[in-house]
Design a protein around this motif. Sequence first.
Motif, PDB file in Angstrom:
ATOM      1  N   ARG A  63       0.832  -1.209   0.000  1.00 15.15           N
ATOM      2  CA  ARG A  63       0.000   0.000   0.000  1.00 15.15           C
ATOM      3  C   ARG A  63       0.869   1.262   0.000  1.00 15.15           C
ATOM      4  NH1 ARG A  63      -3.283   2.385   5.014  1.00 15.15           N
ATOM      5  NH2 ARG A  63      -4.257   4.104   3.927  1.00 15.15           N
ATOM      6  N   THR A  64       1.888   1.281   0.846  1.00 14.83           N
ATOM      7  CA  THR A  64       2.757   2.454   0.978  1.00 14.83           C
ATOM      8  C   THR A  64       3.460   2.794  -0.328  1.00 14.83           C
ATOM      9  OG1 THR A  64       3.112   1.957   3.312  1.00 14.83           O
ATOM     10  CG2 THR A  64       4.709   3.400   2.277  1.00 14.83           C
ATOM     11  N   LEU A  65       3.841   1.779  -1.076  1.00 12.97           N
ATOM     12  CA  LEU A  65       4.556   2.004  -2.333  1.00 12.97           C
ATOM     13  C   LEU A  65       3.623   2.276  -3.512  1.00 12.97           C
ATOM     14  CD1 LEU A  65       7.412  -0.636  -2.033  1.00 12.97           C
ATOM     15  CD2 LEU A  65       7.509   1.831  -1.600  1.00 12.97           C
ATOM     16  N   GLY A  66       2.340   2.402  -3.246  1.00 13.59           N
ATOM     17  CA  GLY A  66       1.391   2.728  -4.313  1.00 13.59           C
ATOM     18  C   GLY A  66       0.847   1.529  -5.043  1.00 13.59           C
ATOM     19  N   ASN A  67       0.902   0.368  -4.421  1.00 12.67           N
ATOM     20  CA  ASN A  67       0.323  -0.856  -4.973  1.00 12.67           C
ATOM     21  C   ASN A  67       0.900  -1.218  -6.345  1.00 12.67           C
ATOM     22  OD1 ASN A  67      -1.249  -3.122  -4.946  1.00 12.67           O
ATOM     23  ND2 ASN A  67      -3.160  -2.070  -5.425  1.00 12.67           N
ATOM     24  N   PRO A  68       2.239  -1.325  -6.450  1.00  4.95           N
ATOM     25  CA  PRO A  68       2.828  -1.670  -7.757  1.00  4.95           C
ATOM     26  C   PRO A  68       2.553  -3.128  -8.129  1.00  4.95           C
ATOM     27  CG  PRO A  68       4.522  -1.713  -6.074  1.00  4.95           C
ATOM     28  CD  PRO A  68       3.261  -1.209  -5.414  1.00  4.95           C
ATOM     29  N   THR A  69       2.398  -3.373  -9.403  1.00  7.88           N
ATOM     30  CA  THR A  69       2.254  -4.744  -9.901  1.00  7.88           C
ATOM     31  C   THR A  69       3.026  -4.874 -11.210  1.00  7.88           C
ATOM     32  OG1 THR A  69       0.205  -4.206 -11.069  1.00  7.88           O
ATOM     33  CG2 THR A  69      -0.026  -5.156  -8.870  1.00  7.88           C
ATOM     34  N   MET A  70       3.477  -6.086 -11.450  1.00  2.00           N
ATOM     35  CA  MET A  70       4.135  -6.413 -12.710  1.00  2.00           C
ATOM     36  C   MET A  70       3.530  -7.714 -13.206  1.00  2.00           C
ATOM     37  SD  MET A  70       8.100  -5.538 -11.780  1.00  2.00           S
ATOM     38  CE  MET A  70       8.695  -6.249 -13.291  1.00  2.00           C
ATOM     39  N   PHE A  71       2.865  -7.652 -14.328  1.00  2.00           N
ATOM     40  CA  PHE A  71       2.215  -8.845 -14.894  1.00  2.00           C
ATOM     41  C   PHE A  71       1.235  -9.466 -13.910  1.00  2.00           C
ATOM     42  CE2 PHE A  71       6.565  -8.562 -16.615  1.00  2.00           C
ATOM     43  CZ  PHE A  71       6.252  -8.207 -17.912  1.00  2.00           C
ATOM     44  N   GLY A  72       0.556  -8.627 -13.136  1.00  2.00           N
ATOM     45  CA  GLY A  72      -0.448  -9.091 -12.187  1.00  2.00           C
ATOM     46  C   GLY A  72       0.101  -9.574 -10.852  1.00  2.00           C
ATOM     47  N   ALA A  73       1.405  -9.501 -10.691  1.00  2.00           N
ATOM     48  CA  ALA A  73       2.016  -9.960  -9.435  1.00  2.00           C
ATOM     49  C   ALA A  73       2.660  -8.778  -8.717  1.00  2.00           C
ATOM     50  CB  ALA A  73       3.068 -11.023  -9.709  1.00  2.00           C
ATOM     51  N   SER A  74       2.758  -8.894  -7.421  1.00  3.59           N
ATOM     52  CA  SER A  74       3.364  -7.847  -6.608  1.00  3.59           C
ATOM     53  C   SER A  74       4.878  -8.017  -6.541  1.00  3.59           C
ATOM     54  CB  SER A  74       2.791  -7.900  -5.196  1.00  3.59           C
ATOM     55  OG  SER A  74       3.595  -7.157  -4.315  1.00  3.59           O
ATOM     56  N   PRO A  75       5.654  -7.052  -7.046  1.00  3.93           N
ATOM     57  CA  PRO A  75       7.102  -7.155  -6.903  1.00  3.93           C
ATOM     58  C   PRO A  75       7.546  -6.990  -5.451  1.00  3.93           C
ATOM     59  CG  PRO A  75       6.515  -5.065  -7.921  1.00  3.93           C
ATOM     60  CD  PRO A  75       5.258  -5.864  -7.800  1.00  3.93           C
ATOM     61  N   VAL A  76       6.726  -6.337  -4.648  1.00  5.31           N
ATOM     62  CA  VAL A  76       7.019  -6.165  -3.219  1.00  5.31           C
ATOM     63  C   VAL A  76       7.095  -7.529  -2.538  1.00  5.31           C
ATOM     64  CG1 VAL A  76       6.108  -5.212  -1.058  1.00  5.31           C
ATOM     65  CG2 VAL A  76       5.964  -3.884  -3.157  1.00  5.31           C
ATOM     66  N   GLY A  77       6.297  -8.457  -2.984  1.00  6.82           N
ATOM     67  CA  GLY A  77       6.294  -9.801  -2.409  1.00  6.82           C
ATOM     68  C   GLY A  77       7.617 -10.524  -2.559  1.00  6.82           C
ATOM     69  N   GLY A  78       8.447 -10.074  -3.496  1.00  3.80           N
ATOM     70  CA  GLY A  78       9.762 -10.689  -3.683  1.00  3.80           C
ATOM     71  C   GLY A  78      10.620 -10.640  -2.434  1.00  3.80           C
ATOM     72  N   LEU A  79      10.416  -9.630  -1.604  1.00  2.87           N
ATOM     73  CA  LEU A  79      11.150  -9.569  -0.339  1.00  2.87           C
ATOM     74  C   LEU A  79      10.818 -10.771   0.542  1.00  2.87           C
ATOM     75  CD1 LEU A  79      10.813  -5.769   0.491  1.00  2.87           C
ATOM     76  CD2 LEU A  79      12.835  -6.975  -0.329  1.00  2.87           C
ATOM     77  N   GLY A  80       9.598 -11.248   0.430  1.00  2.00           N
ATOM     78  CA  GLY A  80       9.206 -12.442   1.173  1.00  2.00           C
ATOM     79  C   GLY A  80       9.986 -13.663   0.713  1.00  2.00           C
ATOM     80  N   LEU A  81      10.253 -13.737  -0.590  1.00  2.73           N
ATOM     81  CA  LEU A  81      11.049 -14.852  -1.114  1.00  2.73           C
ATOM     82  C   LEU A  81      12.466 -14.827  -0.559  1.00  2.73           C
ATOM     83  CD1 LEU A  81       9.903 -14.865  -4.847  1.00  2.73           C
ATOM     84  CD2 LEU A  81       9.293 -16.501  -3.058  1.00  2.73           C
ATOM     85  N   VAL A  82      13.024 -13.617  -0.416  1.00  2.00           N
ATOM     86  CA  VAL A  82      14.369 -13.476   0.143  1.00  2.00           C
ATOM     87  C   VAL A  82      14.380 -13.978   1.589  1.00  2.00           C
ATOM     88  CG1 VAL A  82      16.152 -11.809   0.810  1.00  2.00           C
ATOM     89  CG2 VAL A  82      14.976 -11.582  -1.385  1.00  2.00           C
ATOM     90  N   THR A  83      13.380 -13.601   2.353  1.00  2.00           N
ATOM     91  CA  THR A  83      13.288 -14.042   3.749  1.00  2.00           C
ATOM     92  C   THR A  83      13.109 -15.550   3.836  1.00  2.00           C
ATOM     93  OG1 THR A  83      12.280 -11.920   4.304  1.00  2.00           O
ATOM     94  CG2 THR A  83      12.078 -13.668   5.931  1.00  2.00           C
ATOM     95  N   MET A  84      12.310 -16.103   2.951  1.00  2.00           N
ATOM     96  CA  MET A  84      12.119 -17.550   2.936  1.00  2.00           C
ATOM     97  C   MET A  84      13.435 -18.262   2.620  1.00  2.00           C
ATOM     98  SD  MET A  84       8.434 -17.748   0.999  1.00  2.00           S
ATOM     99  CE  MET A  84       8.493 -19.497   0.748  1.00  2.00           C
ATOM    100  N   ALA A  85      14.181 -17.759   1.647  1.00  2.00           N
ATOM    101  CA  ALA A  85      15.468 -18.366   1.296  1.00  2.00           C
ATOM    102  C   ALA A  85      16.438 -18.291   2.470  1.00  2.00           C
ATOM    103  CB  ALA A  85      16.055 -17.679   0.072  1.00  2.00           C
ATOM    104  N   ALA A  86      16.431 -17.160   3.172  1.00  2.00           N
ATOM    105  CA  ALA A  86      17.296 -17.020   4.343  1.00  2.00           C
ATOM    106  C   ALA A  86      16.917 -18.043   5.410  1.00  2.00           C
ATOM    107  CB  ALA A  86      17.200 -15.603   4.910  1.00  2.00           C
ATOM    108  N   GLY A  87      15.630 -18.247   5.610  1.00  2.00           N
ATOM    109  CA  GLY A  87      15.171 -19.224   6.590  1.00  2.00           C
ATOM    110  C   GLY A  87      15.557 -20.642   6.219  1.00  2.00           C
ATOM    111  N   LEU A  88      15.541 -20.942   4.932  1.00  2.00           N
ATOM    112  CA  LEU A  88      15.917 -22.279   4.493  1.00  2.00           C
ATOM    113  C   LEU A  88      17.417 -22.528   4.621  1.00  2.00           C
ATOM    114  CD1 LEU A  88      13.642 -22.555   1.343  1.00  2.00           C
ATOM    115  CD2 LEU A  88      13.359 -23.779   3.508  1.00  2.00           C
ATOM    116  N   ALA A  89      18.218 -21.474   4.452  1.00  2.00           N
ATOM    117  CA  ALA A  89      19.669 -21.634   4.428  1.00  2.00           C
ATOM    118  C   ALA A  89      20.361 -21.307   5.754  1.00  2.00           C
ATOM    119  CB  ALA A  89      20.253 -20.748   3.338  1.00  2.00           C
ATOM    120  N   ALA A  90      19.713 -20.577   6.615  1.00  2.00           N
ATOM    121  CA  ALA A  90      20.374 -20.093   7.834  1.00  2.00           C
ATOM    122  C   ALA A  90      20.737 -21.235   8.781  1.00  2.00           C
ATOM    123  CB  ALA A  90      19.458 -19.109   8.554  1.00  2.00           C
ATOM    124  N   PRO A  91      21.910 -21.136   9.402  1.00  2.00           N
ATOM    125  CA  PRO A  91      22.328 -22.164  10.362  1.00  2.00           C
ATOM    126  C   PRO A  91      21.744 -21.888  11.750  1.00  2.00           C
ATOM    127  CG  PRO A  91      24.094 -20.595  10.080  1.00  2.00           C
ATOM    128  CD  PRO A  91      22.980 -20.170   9.152  1.00  2.00           C
TER     129      PRO A  91
END
Length: 124
Positions: A63-91
Amino acid sequence: MKTAVATYYQGQDMVTAQTIRDATSVSEATDIVRAMRQGRAIDTLMVAASAASGAVAGALLQRTLGNPTMFGASPVGGLGLVTMAAGLAAPLGLPARAALVAGGATYLAGAQLYSHLFPKEVSP
């Protein structure tokens, strides 16, 4: 048993292993391992809080970033993927890794859900 579980959660692997090895019976050793595997209530609450805050944070940033979308998907959600990858790899321990993955997944879901519930108005 409480001491063995406490040392386990303090990250003292050698002490925990020796306590299990020194158990007076297989049944006692099994009880110690079961208590460690079940985790603590605080672990479960940590994962739940991470998931809830992830969903809220994803939607708020979308919402704060003005609700950006690319091809119907939220690029903001990509930060969630980074966090998920960190959780999978973190010791880290399982509760911390689960909290990162759950928070990242719900962050992604929150951002995407916001973009679907509140689509941008298209100018004519």
